[in-house]
Design an enzyme around this catalytic site. Sequence first.
Site, PDB file in Angstrom:
ATOM      1  N   HIS A  85     -50.872 -92.244 124.396  1.00 22.20           N
ATOM      2  CA  HIS A  85     -51.378 -93.200 123.414  1.00 22.20           C
ATOM      3  C   HIS A  85     -51.497 -94.552 124.084  1.00 22.20           C
ATOM      4  CE1 HIS A  85     -52.273 -93.694 119.116  1.00 22.20           C
ATOM      5  NE2 HIS A  85     -52.008 -94.957 119.331  1.00 22.20           N
ATOM      6  N   ASP A 164     -48.853 -94.389 107.857  1.00 26.79           N
ATOM      7  CA  ASP A 164     -49.569 -95.096 108.928  1.00 26.79           C
ATOM      8  C   ASP A 164     -51.050 -95.208 108.598  1.00 26.79           C
ATOM      9  OD1 ASP A 164     -49.795 -96.358 111.548  1.00 26.79           O
ATOM     10  OD2 ASP A 164     -50.934 -94.591 112.093  1.00 26.79           O
ATOM     11  N   ARG A 171     -53.576-103.440 108.083  1.00 35.06           N
ATOM     12  CA  ARG A 171     -53.305-104.365 109.198  1.00 35.06           C
ATOM     13  C   ARG A 171     -54.598-104.780 109.885  1.00 35.06           C
ATOM     14  NH1 ARG A 171     -50.253-101.048 112.958  1.00 35.06           N
ATOM     15  NH2 ARG A 171     -50.176-102.878 114.271  1.00 35.06           N
ATOM     16  N   SER A 186     -46.152 -97.700 114.131  1.00 29.86           N
ATOM     17  CA  SER A 186     -47.442 -97.027 113.940  1.00 29.86           C
ATOM     18  C   SER A 186     -47.638 -95.940 114.996  1.00 29.86           C
ATOM     19  CB  SER A 186     -48.563 -98.072 114.021  1.00 29.86           C
ATOM     20  OG  SER A 186     -49.814 -97.465 114.173  1.00 29.86           O
ATOM     21  N   LYS A 190     -46.644 -91.489 114.543  1.00 33.52           N
ATOM     22  CA  LYS A 190     -47.665 -90.443 114.770  1.00 33.52           C
ATOM     23  C   LYS A 190     -47.234 -89.517 115.904  1.00 33.52           C
ATOM     24  CE  LYS A 190     -51.303 -93.329 115.429  1.00 33.52           C
ATOM     25  NZ  LYS A 190     -51.272 -94.653 114.833  1.00 33.52           N
TER      26      LYS A 190
END
Length: 413
Positions: A85, A164, A171, A186, A190
């Site tokens: 990520h 999320d 956001r 966040s 995930k």
Amino acid sequence: MASSHIPTLIVRKREGEALTDGQIRDLVHGFTRGEVSDAQMSAFAMAVYFRGMTAAETASLTHAMLESGERFHFSGDHPPVVDKHSTGGIGDKVSLILAPLVACCGCWIPMVSGRGLGITGGTLDKLESIPGFRVGLSIEMAQRQLQRLGVAMMGQTEQFCPADKKLYALRDVTGTVPSIPLITASIMSKKLAESLDRLVLDVKFGSGAFMKNREQAELLAAAMQAVGGQLGVQVFTQINEMSQPLGQAVGNALEVAESLAAMRGEGPPDLLELVVTQTELITGTCREKLMSMLASGEVWEKFARMVDEQGGDARCLEHYDAVHVAPVVKDVLVDGSGTVSAFDAGMIGQAALELGAGRGSVMDAIDPRVGFSALVKIGEPLKTGDRIARVHAADESAALRAELSLRAALTIG
Ligand code: URA
């Protein structure tokens, strides 16, 4: 119904107090069920932005968001489950190439990504530029696809990390993205819900990233590493500067086109370098082997099969440049000569957003056609008349504004 009085929690956070695990759970679960309003959650996010959170609060927020939905469960013998990520950058399309490459190495990658956030692009928006591609997979569908292909790319759903999904969208449009606890919760909610063995985090800093300097990026990396360690995931962190756009394309369909070339080993060197380094970390496959997998076309094939499985039109991948053609496509030429000494990625991200590649409000649609391609790179020598980029815009006036931003972003010394 949440037992905490939500306005009191917002006031406490606004005043810089630490909330308890139970209070954070009440807030997140109430928000997921629709009992805490978007206005209240936005105010809370802004309070966190200014006041921060302790390590214990960040862990509680991550756990509460993780618990807001279901998780992947892998039983019996199965290959290592891995993922990557990025904290978000400009032209950052690494995930599109890395996911099928990881699957070609024999690992499973159930990649759950997000949409564009602030000035940064999102993997889901890029994938959705492929006609028919569905990012809304159920966990069961994704698990079956992993058995067949080793890769699934999907978004948060009502079933998977719904907290999320809702908070991310808020956001994006309330100026509350660049917060270490909010980014940590966040991303890690995930990733932890994917039940991973190994995870690589690409933490960006610079003008095109949420963390503006290396010190902030190191704090963010440490916060994510701490939360990952608590839940038994092996987390690798890489800190990478985002001082110029990654690769040469920024914009949803334009980035997919560049990624398709990279899946055949033909991408820009800076992009391929990140893809290969991060894949090597989580799969243990050596660079030479990874480069030969890319050059052989098997990674491209794997991606095409995934597109087909997820409802997309895989045939159009062969001629992707022609799938989304913007009404105005214009080369921007340099006036004068010299070497590119700086290229402000943040200004290019903002210009791409204004062209329509990102969102101004939760309900906005994005325009997959627009953005920049053929961007020059720092260190490139230029002479009068050379192209510095190609602008793809919905109309002439948008193209002109983008051209002005592009020229302002570039320093030629
Ligand atoms: N990526 C995410 O998934 N969440 C963030 O908050 C930032 C980047």
